[in-house]
Design a protein around this motif. Structure first.
Motif, short mmCIF file in Angstrom:
data_model
loop_
_atom_site.label_atom_id
_atom_site.label_comp_id
_atom_site.label_asym_id
_atom_site.label_seq_id
_atom_site.Cartn_x
_atom_site.Cartn_y
_atom_site.Cartn_z
N GLY A 370 -28.55 -16.88 6.14
CA GLY A 370 -29.02 -16.61 4.78
C GLY A 370 -29.79 -15.31 4.75
N ASP A 394 -23.94 -15.38 6.11
CA ASP A 394 -24.12 -15.69 4.69
C ASP A 394 -22.77 -15.60 4.00
OD1 ASP A 394 -24.89 -15.67 1.87
OD2 ASP A 394 -26.90 -15.15 2.55
N GLY A 395 -22.44 -16.59 3.20
CA GLY A 395 -21.16 -16.60 2.50
C GLY A 395 -21.23 -16.09 1.08
N ASP A 396 -22.38 -15.62 0.62
CA ASP A 396 -22.57 -15.21 -0.76
C ASP A 396 -22.14 -13.76 -0.96
OD1 ASP A 396 -23.23 -15.43 -3.38
OD2 ASP A 396 -25.40 -15.31 -3.10
N ARG A 439 -18.99 -16.51 5.85
CA ARG A 439 -18.77 -17.81 5.20
C ARG A 439 -20.04 -18.64 5.29
NH1 ARG A 439 -13.23 -20.22 7.54
NH2 ARG A 439 -14.12 -19.51 9.51
N TYR A 440 -20.17 -19.55 4.35
CA TYR A 440 -21.34 -20.43 4.38
C TYR A 440 -21.27 -21.33 5.61
CZ TYR A 440 -22.51 -19.20 -0.45
OH TYR A 440 -22.86 -18.53 -1.59
N ASP A 443 -18.76 -24.30 6.04
CA ASP A 443 -17.40 -23.94 5.66
C ASP A 443 -16.76 -23.03 6.70
OD1 ASP A 443 -17.66 -25.35 3.32
OD2 ASP A 443 -18.32 -23.61 2.15
N SER A 462 -31.86 -20.02 4.46
CA SER A 462 -30.77 -20.37 3.54
C SER A 462 -31.24 -21.10 2.30
CB SER A 462 -29.75 -21.25 4.27
OG SER A 462 -30.34 -22.48 4.65
N SER A 464 -31.37 -24.15 1.97
CA SER A 464 -30.47 -25.30 1.87
C SER A 464 -30.96 -26.38 2.81
CB SER A 464 -29.04 -24.89 2.22
OG SER A 464 -28.23 -26.02 2.41
N VAL A 467 -28.29 -27.16 5.45
CA VAL A 467 -28.22 -26.21 6.55
C VAL A 467 -29.39 -26.42 7.51
CG1 VAL A 467 -28.44 -23.75 7.12
CG2 VAL A 467 -26.93 -24.48 5.27
#
Length: 629
Positions: A370, A394-396, A439-440, A443, A462, A464, A467
């Protein structure tokens, strides 16, 4: 004496008439004569329209300590800045004095009358300064009996960029980029790092002799788009200051001798020269200068466009839409030869002024999960500190609307956030071994887990809970250190958790402790600080980086440094290596009002109801029972 409060700029001698009267009276009492003029010198490119004028005095000052051949009076040029009398005037002795080898800049003639600019007091006059300091300067500057160490440092060690008028921009090199002393010149490969017309930046990547034998090769930049230019050594520069055309003439003449080519002067438009200079602690060494010969472009449409600069010749051409105006339009013509100094960028130079054992950081491998408002600044501080390997996960994608609290800018809109942050970090530390996961976590089909386990430290930013729980569970089995950083709604507070904990607890223990709010502090949160973005069901919160995000990010970086540079007799996985405690909580608001940051630390102890520890206790009891039977 108080500063003027007029809304429009005012000449200092009009704003402080009593100060100007005292200056004149003191000069007269000292037996000096002078003539003055006010100026907004076009040589100063940063003079904005409407700026208050400066004053230049031509002062004939009685010579305080004449030697044979000296004039009876010293002709001085004194410039009072627009901010006088708060700052010291600049005193220049245009004509050199025989034997005055110190404390006078050979290029500009400026005298070093003060040991430090802070020594100037606003109530002091020019006459006071000259009366007290000029005799001391002349005595020290002409003293043949100076100490051996001082004479050794002053024997040609003054950096060339200090006595040469420089252009904006620079040349990036590594400290060890110095060919053997018996090599007079050769070829070099140059890449453009920044093609800004105002301040272009280039970097040397290889240096060869004239037989194309590689003498040095760098690893900070790749050779994509490299340009081949000549270089030459200029060991015997005159002691007086040099301008760009003079340096170019010396370099061209030397190249013509070495290449037996009389047309060398009309050939290249870029030449790198190696000249005598100085390094850290004023130790003599050689340094690079980049000479660029360009021709100003003609006026079009009543405007003066930026001058041609071949340093950026390999950069993409400008888009259609007309020429941009130069920032110096109408101020001064561009010099035909630009001189740019070199700047050291090797790992040692980047970390030379950092505290602690930076060699241990160079061997460390850190993963940041993140890289948004918390993780991005944390990764930046790690790169600045000299961490050797960074993996950003980071998947964002970057949304410019979050630019107020994140590293990427509007230029990075729609780019994978980890990649955008990585490009920022490479500009800070080109020696960083940097990888990204786009990717997150969750995932990634398990591809991230081996790298996470092998890291010296994992930092979870993150925001999250899934996570954090995943990382805590898997890294617990291998003992890999984990920092979990978070902030609360409204940026009213935040927390940093270090695992494994010295108190023996785990992430699940912390959640149980927090549920009752009796054993560990809970960071405050703004009651109405949560929001749900359009098209998304995941909550986020309002807040800016300068609120708790900045406090949490910087403290996370400090904690990471403590773990990565733990004493050599322990390991980073040793919980006792963390001087900040297992749990750190910061509060920035109390009862809805902002307060000074207040950090609290706690040990993370085992919660009696934690199923992970309970299971292990039961297993131990069964094992003991079996042995007793």
């Amino acid at each position: 004496m108080s500063a003027p409060t007029a809304s429009s700029p005012m000449a200092w001698w009009l704003a402080y008439p009593e100060v100007w009267a005292a200056e004149q009276a003191a000069l007269t009492a000292a037996g000096a004569t002078w003539s003055g003029e006010s100026t907004t010198s076009p040589a100063e490119s940063d003079d904005a329209p409407g700026a208050p004028p400066r004053m230049v005095l031509h002062v004939d000052w009685p010579h305080p300590s004449r030697q044979p051949g000296d004039p009876a009076t010293l002709r001085l040029e004194v410039t009072f800045s627009a901010a006088a009398p708060w700052f010291a005037p600049t005193v220049v002795l245009p004509e050199p004095l025989t034997g005055l080898d110190r404390h006078r800049n050979p290029a500009t003639g400026q005298l070093c009358l003060l040991a430090h600019p802070d020594d100037w007091q606003a109530g002091r006059t020019l006459a006071d300064l000259l009366t007290a300091q000029l005799p001391r300067l002349l005595a020290a500057g002409r003293d043949p009996g100076a100490g051996p160490a001082t004479l050794a440092l002053e024997a040609g060690a003054e950096p060339a960029w200090a006595v040469t008028r420089l252009s904006l921009g620079g040349l990036l090199v590594e400290t060890n980029c110095t060919p053997a002393a018996d090599v007079p010149g050769g070829w070099a490969e140059l890449v453009t790092v920044s093609s800004s017309r105002i301040a272009p930046v280039s970097a040397l990547i290889t240096v060869e002799d004239f037989n194309e034998r590689v003498l040095w090769a760098g690893d900070a930049f790749s050779g994509s788009g490299a340009r081949r230019i000549p270089w030459v050594r200029l060991p015997d520069l005159p002691d007086s200051g040099l301008d760009g055309p003079s340096l170019w003439a010396l370099a061209a003449s030397r190249l013509a001798e070495l290449l037996a080519d009389s047309s060398a002067d009309s050939g290249p438009d870029l030449v790198a020269v190696l000249v005598t200079g100085e390094g850290s602690n004023r130790q003599p060494r050689e340094e690079w200068l980049l000479l660029a010969r360009g021709v100003p472009r003609p006026r079009t449409g009543g405007t003066l466009s930026a001058p041609t600069d071949s340093v950026g010749a390999d950069a993409p051409p400008a888009q259609p839409g007309g020429e941009q105006l130069t920032l110096f339009d109408g101020v001064r013509p561009s010099p035909p030869v630009r001189v740019r100094r070199s700047y050291a960028i090797d790992r040692g130079a980047l970390t030379a002024r950092l505290p602690g054992d930076t060699t241990r950081l160079a061997d460390a491998s850190v993963t940041v999960v993140g890289v948004g408002a918390l993780g991005g600044p944390v990764a930046l501080e790690l790169a600045r500190a000299g961490v050797g390997r960074l993996h950003l996960q980071d998947g964002d994608l970057h949304d410019p609307a979050t630019g107020a609290r994140q590293l990427p800018t509007m230029r990075d809109a729609g780019m994978p956030k980890a990649l955008a942050v990585a490009l920022n970090l490479i500009d800070v530390n080109p020696h960083l071994h940097l990888t990204t996961g786009l990717r997150y976590l969750g995932d990634d089909e398990g591809s991230e887990l081996p790298g996470l386990i092998a890291s010296s430290l994992v930092i979870d930013c993150s925001a999250s809970s899934a996570v954090s729980r995943f990382l805590a569970a898997h890294l617990r089995e291998t003992g890999t250190p984990l920092l979990i950083a978070s902030a609360t709604a409204g940026a009213w507070g935040g927390a940093i958790t270090a695992l494994p904990a010295a108190g023996g607890g785990c992430w699940e223990c912390l959640q149980l402790h927090r549920a009752v709010r009796t054993t560990v502090p809970w960071p405050p949160a703004r009651p109405d600080g949560r929001l749900v973005p359009a098209g998304c069901s995941a909550e986020t919160f309002v807040g800016a980086w300068h609120d708790s995000l900045g406090h949490v990010a910087l403290q996370t970086a400090r904690t990471a440094m403590a773990l990565l540079t733990a004493p050599a007799d322990g390991t980073a996985a040793d919980p006792t290596a963390n001087p900040y405690g297992d749990l750190q909580v910061v509060s920035l608001y109390r009862r809805g009002r902002p307060v000074h940051p207040r950090w609290q630390t706690r040990q993370l102890t085992i919660h009696p109801d934690c199923p992970l520890h309970q299971t292990r206790s039961q297993q131990r009891r069964i094992a003991l029972t079996g042995r007793c039977q």
